[in-house]
Design a protein around this motif. Sequence first.
Motif, mmCIF file in Angstrom:
data_model
loop_
_atom_site.group_PDB
_atom_site.id
_atom_site.type_symbol
_atom_site.label_atom_id
_atom_site.label_comp_id
_atom_site.label_asym_id
_atom_site.label_seq_id
_atom_site.Cartn_x
_atom_site.Cartn_y
_atom_site.Cartn_z
ATOM 1 N N GLY A 314 0.798 -1.226 0.000
ATOM 2 C CA GLY A 314 0.000 0.000 0.000
ATOM 3 C C GLY A 314 0.825 1.267 0.000
ATOM 4 N N THR A 315 0.324 2.285 0.688
ATOM 5 C CA THR A 315 0.963 3.603 0.680
ATOM 6 C C THR A 315 2.237 3.654 1.521
ATOM 7 N N LYS A 316 2.457 2.656 2.348
ATOM 8 C CA LYS A 316 3.617 2.663 3.241
ATOM 9 C C LYS A 316 4.699 1.689 2.771
ATOM 10 N N GLY A 317 4.786 1.487 1.472
ATOM 11 C CA GLY A 317 5.691 0.490 0.927
ATOM 12 C C GLY A 317 7.141 0.643 1.344
ATOM 13 N N VAL A 318 7.693 1.850 1.228
ATOM 14 C CA VAL A 318 9.115 2.019 1.553
ATOM 15 C C VAL A 318 9.370 1.843 3.046
ATOM 16 N N SER A 319 8.367 2.129 3.874
ATOM 17 C CA SER A 319 8.523 1.945 5.318
ATOM 18 C C SER A 319 8.477 0.468 5.697
ATOM 19 N N LEU A 320 7.497 -0.237 5.154
ATOM 20 C CA LEU A 320 7.241 -1.616 5.564
ATOM 21 C C LEU A 320 8.187 -2.628 4.923
ATOM 22 N N ALA A 321 8.607 -2.367 3.689
ATOM 23 C CA ALA A 321 9.308 -3.392 2.915
ATOM 24 C C ALA A 321 10.541 -3.967 3.599
ATOM 25 N N PRO A 322 11.479 -3.160 4.126
ATOM 26 C CA PRO A 322 12.685 -3.768 4.708
ATOM 27 C C PRO A 322 12.403 -4.688 5.893
ATOM 28 N N TYR A 323 11.615 -4.221 6.836
ATOM 29 C CA TYR A 323 11.344 -5.018 8.040
ATOM 30 C C TYR A 323 10.567 -6.286 7.697
ATOM 31 N N LEU A 324 9.548 -6.152 6.840
ATOM 32 C CA LEU A 324 8.729 -7.316 6.505
ATOM 33 C C LEU A 324 9.467 -8.279 5.579
ATOM 34 N N ALA A 325 10.327 -7.772 4.707
ATOM 35 C CA ALA A 325 11.145 -8.669 3.882
ATOM 36 C C ALA A 325 12.073 -9.497 4.763
ATOM 37 N N HIS A 326 12.594 -8.879 5.815
ATOM 38 C CA HIS A 326 13.445 -9.617 6.763
ATOM 39 C C HIS A 326 12.642 -10.722 7.444
ATOM 40 N N LEU A 327 11.417 -10.398 7.882
ATOM 41 C CA LEU A 327 10.578 -11.422 8.516
ATOM 42 C C LEU A 327 10.261 -12.552 7.546
ATOM 43 N N PHE A 328 9.981 -12.203 6.289
ATOM 44 C CA PHE A 328 9.651 -13.219 5.286
ATOM 45 C C PHE A 328 10.863 -14.101 5.000
ATOM 46 N N MET A 329 12.037 -13.493 4.917
ATOM 47 C CA MET A 329 13.259 -14.257 4.689
ATOM 48 C C MET A 329 13.507 -15.245 5.832
ATOM 49 N N GLU A 330 13.273 -14.793 7.056
ATOM 50 C CA GLU A 330 13.427 -15.679 8.210
ATOM 51 C C GLU A 330 12.395 -16.808 8.182
ATOM 52 N N HIS A 331 11.214 -16.487 7.701
ATOM 53 C CA HIS A 331 10.160 -17.491 7.579
ATOM 54 C C HIS A 331 10.527 -18.533 6.518
ATOM 55 N N LEU A 332 11.042 -18.067 5.396
ATOM 56 C CA LEU A 332 11.383 -18.955 4.286
ATOM 57 C C LEU A 332 12.549 -19.885 4.616
ATOM 58 N N ASN A 333 13.550 -19.340 5.294
ATOM 59 C CA ASN A 333 14.808 -20.069 5.446
ATOM 60 C C ASN A 333 15.065 -20.629 6.840
ATOM 61 N N LYS A 334 14.339 -20.125 7.837
ATOM 62 C CA LYS A 334 14.531 -20.624 9.197
ATOM 63 C C LYS A 334 13.218 -21.080 9.823
#
Length: 355
Positions: A314-334
């Motif tokens: 949504g409108t907060k893409g640049v704010s949310l993307a780094p933190y949530l990408a980190h969570l998703f990466m941890e979900h995918l790989n750990k």
Amino acid sequence: MKVDYLIVGQGIAGTVLSYMLIRQGYQVMVLDSGSTYTSSQVAAGIFNPVTGKRLVKTWEADKIFPFLEAFYTGMEKVLGAKLFYPMPIYRPYKTIEEQNSWTAKTSSPDLVPYTDTQVNNSAYSKFIHNPYGGMLIKHSGYIDIPVMLQAHQKYLIDQKSYLQKVFTYTDVEVLDGQVVWQGIQAKKILFCEGTYNTKNPYFHWLPFEQVKGELLIVHIPGIQLDHIINRGIFILPLQDDLYKVGATYEWDNLTWETTKEAEQELTDKLKELIKVPFTIIDHQAGIRPASADRRPFIGLHPEYPVFGIFNGLGTKGVSLAPYLAHLFMEHLNKNKELDKEVHINRYFSLYYKSK
């Protein structure tokens, strides 16, 4: 070709996620159509920890904002491009009632780190209508998204991790727990398609609520503004006396075309806010990939876990993307649990109903 992840889409979501995975040593291939019709190309890129008429702290701000600062400053160094522009947001009060209400709210422990009511209002009154004064939002600023996308695309090409191609769903094959697309074998395909998710046969059931937004590029000579201004609209300083002004919200006319109505709305609001003349240089439109509950869509398909999604920022893409990408990466790989507010399992019932 074998990779860990095939990522579809190189907007804000796909850029941040692919960058993070590559920096952690994973083999990634990013597919992007090269279309100019993307919300990321138009987005202002503002990050703001306190938003709305009621002065509400952004969801998970205490985690998200320290994370994004560290992420984007690190990304700047790796890509060799200036992306991160921290600057306060000046919010003029509309009425004396708003001044009293907001001043009282800023004493809340939640808002104290992000707000400042001790402001030199006269510095703004030369060119802004602010008879009741205003306040500053701290830990805010903007990301130069076009520069980030271009610099990261070059980085991907250097890594041999980029293909400019239209993704075709009919070419997908699932074999032995992996997925193959046109000769590329991946452990998972991660979809970061923005508004184009409506055509995705694996995740079309998610309740996207797309919102069209339009903004103007205007020339305002001589004010030399180094803060973002926000009252009904934002005024974002660029270079050479140019400013972005936006944005509108439209839920019905979901085309990529600019409209006279939006131009008039933004022009009227800008005239109400500033005292000085301006000239419109450009007019842009985009469609934001928002969700019905204003939370992103992250996770793996309930039946075919070789498919994942990172979308709906949504409108907060640049704010949310780094933190949530980190969570998703941890979900995918750990195999770490995702936050329940962003995990797509909150909508799995819609998938099973759609079958």
